[in-house]
Write a protein that holds these residues in place. Structure first.
Motif, mmCIF file in Angstrom:
data_model
loop_
_atom_site.group_PDB
_atom_site.id
_atom_site.type_symbol
_atom_site.label_atom_id
_atom_site.label_comp_id
_atom_site.label_asym_id
_atom_site.label_seq_id
_atom_site.Cartn_x
_atom_site.Cartn_y
_atom_site.Cartn_z
ATOM 1 N N ASP A 110 -19.798 29.291 -10.484
ATOM 2 C CA ASP A 110 -18.621 28.993 -9.073
ATOM 3 C C ASP A 110 -18.463 27.403 -9.307
ATOM 4 O O ASP A 110 -17.336 26.745 -9.736
ATOM 5 C CB ASP A 110 -19.008 28.768 -8.054
ATOM 6 C CG ASP A 110 -20.488 28.460 -8.275
ATOM 7 O OD1 ASP A 110 -21.265 28.988 -9.309
ATOM 8 O OD2 ASP A 110 -21.424 28.014 -7.407
ATOM 9 N N GLY A 111 -19.291 26.749 -10.041
ATOM 10 C CA GLY A 111 -18.577 25.220 -10.923
ATOM 11 C C GLY A 111 -18.189 25.125 -11.388
ATOM 12 O O GLY A 111 -17.325 24.576 -11.412
ATOM 13 N N ASN A 138 -22.933 31.595 -7.070
ATOM 14 C CA ASN A 138 -24.291 31.126 -6.244
ATOM 15 C C ASN A 138 -24.068 30.096 -5.057
ATOM 16 O O ASN A 138 -25.244 30.378 -4.391
ATOM 17 C CB ASN A 138 -25.777 31.188 -7.069
ATOM 18 C CG ASN A 138 -25.380 29.811 -8.111
ATOM 19 O OD1 ASN A 138 -24.230 29.079 -8.357
ATOM 20 N ND2 ASN A 138 -26.468 29.901 -8.984
ATOM 21 N N VAL A 140 -23.213 27.305 -5.226
ATOM 22 C CA VAL A 140 -24.240 26.072 -5.641
ATOM 23 C C VAL A 140 -24.384 26.263 -7.808
ATOM 24 O O VAL A 140 -23.883 26.675 -7.888
ATOM 25 C CB VAL A 140 -25.587 25.604 -5.495
ATOM 26 C CG1 VAL A 140 -25.386 25.620 -3.936
ATOM 27 C CG2 VAL A 140 -26.738 27.251 -5.896
ATOM 28 N N GLY A 142 -26.527 25.206 -9.888
ATOM 29 C CA GLY A 142 -27.735 25.599 -10.172
ATOM 30 C C GLY A 142 -28.513 24.342 -10.836
ATOM 31 O O GLY A 142 -29.241 23.880 -11.217
HETATM 32 MG MG LIG Z 1 -23.164 28.212 -9.011
#
Ligand SMILES: [Mg+2]
Ligand SMILES: Cc1ncc(C[n+]2csc(CCOP(=O)(O)OP(=O)(O)O)c2C)c(N)n1
Ligand code: SF4
Length: 349
Positions: A110-111, A138, A140, A142
């Motif tokens: 997602d980042g 997620n 974040v 991670g």
């Molecule tokens: Mg992520």
């Protein structure tokens, strides 16, 4: 001396092209035990095995992040390119332009996708590049110890108690608006749904964008997080029951009239979407965006196949790219003839 007969070993299970599932596996995962990303890699192994894809036809692309490490854990004999952070879309576009015969599967975070990689992502979606683009979502970063990403929900809490005060970017709504032609959301914990969506993606001939919610057990699986296993399980509202019927299985699916929608895919496979309450047409962009907006307003996580368009031309066909890999073309085919070069020089005088 009497000899004991050794019983014949049972025949090894193989797929339609005679390969064992072991051929579709990769290296041992170095991600945290229980990370959603590991479950997604397992489904990718199964989906490519079930579909009988030749691993040497596959190109695995990724950026940087725990998610972007995942291609090392499936299809060990496929081509692989681990790019820099946020550049998976760019590398994938170049790969498909260089060799249109490859089946590209990109795994991003997602980042990697909507924080640093948003520019590349939007152009890939609008071009309808033929590839499978998976976001292991997620909420974040991670790999860099759990800061909020741009898909974190408004009001979601970090372990430290920090609350996210920005609204989330909905990657599915964005992909649909931009022009992707197979758009779905799933959950790493939903084996059946994810498997059907992946098989459908392998059969599709355009951009498949799968946003798979994939809990980070180390940094985002606590109370107050909206991407934890328990939160997603409690708020998951599947839009329809998704099944996939591959072209090489001649199976008729029985359902009551009006209770399911069947979508014919490019290769002759079929997606069957059995209604679960909501009246919904997956070929209608307006319907898809309405469902996503309503779910967002009700704090529900709607999953399933939101949008399919099997008619739109993909980027490679649109550009009329030659069949052969560009690297194999002789100079006589890639270099303008001397006459053309002379004419250009003449114009510039
Ligand atoms: Mg992520
Ligand atoms: C140009 C650049 N900026 C920042 C970083 C540091 N960095 C590495 S991975 C990452 C975020 C990863 O998050 P995501 O894509 O969501 O993957 P996850 O680890 O959550 O699976 C960041 C910020 C980097 N490697 N390169
Ligand atoms: S830090 Fe989170 S995203 Fe990374 S491997 Fe561990 S559980 Fe998965």
């Amino acid at each position: 001396m009497a000899t004991t007969a050794v019983p014949p070993s049972p025949p090894k299970k193989v797929n339609r092209i005679g390969l064992e599932i072991a051929t579709y596996k990769g290296g041992k995962s170095t991600l945290c035990a229980g990370c959603g990303h590991n479950a997604i890699s397992e489904r990718i192994v199964e989906a490519f095995y079930e579909m009988g894809v030749e691993p040497h036809r596959v190109a695995k692309l990724s950026g940087i992040g725990c998610s972007s490490k995942s291609p090392a854990y499936f299809l060990g004999s496929a081509y692989g390119l681990n790019a820099v952070h946020g550049r998976m879309a760019t590398i994938a576009t170049g790969t498909m332009l260089a060799n249109r015969n490859l089946l590209a599967i990109g795994v991003s975070g997602d980042g990697d996708t909507v924080s640093i990689g948003a520019g590349g992502f939007v152009h890939l979606m609008r071009r309808n590049l033929p590839m499978i683009y998976i976001i292991e979502d997620n909420g974040v970063y991670g790999l860099t110890k759990g800061q909020f990403s741009a898909t974190a929900d408004l009001g979601s809490k970090l372990k430290t108690g920090v609350v996210n005060d920005l609204p989330a970017i909905d990657t599915c709504a964005l992909a649909i608006m931009l022009g992707a032609t197979y758009v779905a959301r799933s959950f790493s914990g939903d084996k059946r749904q994810l498997m059907a969506l992946l098989q459908g993606a392998i059969a599709h001939n355009g951009t498949c964008m799968l946003d798979v919610i994939s809990p980070c057990v180390t940094f985002n699986d606590h109370e107050g997080s909206t991407k934890s296993y328990s939160y997603v399980k409690d708020h998951d509202e599947p839009l329809a029951e998704v099944s996939f019927v591959p072209f090489f299985h001649d199976i008729a699916v029985d359902y009551e009239p009006g209770t399911a929608t069947e979508i014919a895919m490019h290769d002759g496979s079929r997606m069957v979407l059995k209604k679960l309450g909501t009246d919904f047409d997956p070929t209608n962009k307006g319907d898809a965006l309405r469902v996503l907006t309503e779910a967002h307003d009700k704090n529900e996580i709607v999953t399933g196949l939101f949008y399919v368009d099997t008619k739109r031309e993909n980027f490679i066909d649109m550009l009329n790219v030659v069949d052969e890999p560009l690297a194999t073309l002789p100079e006589s085919r890639v270099r303008p003839p001397q006459k053309v070069l002379d004419e250009i020089m003449e114009e510039l005088r």
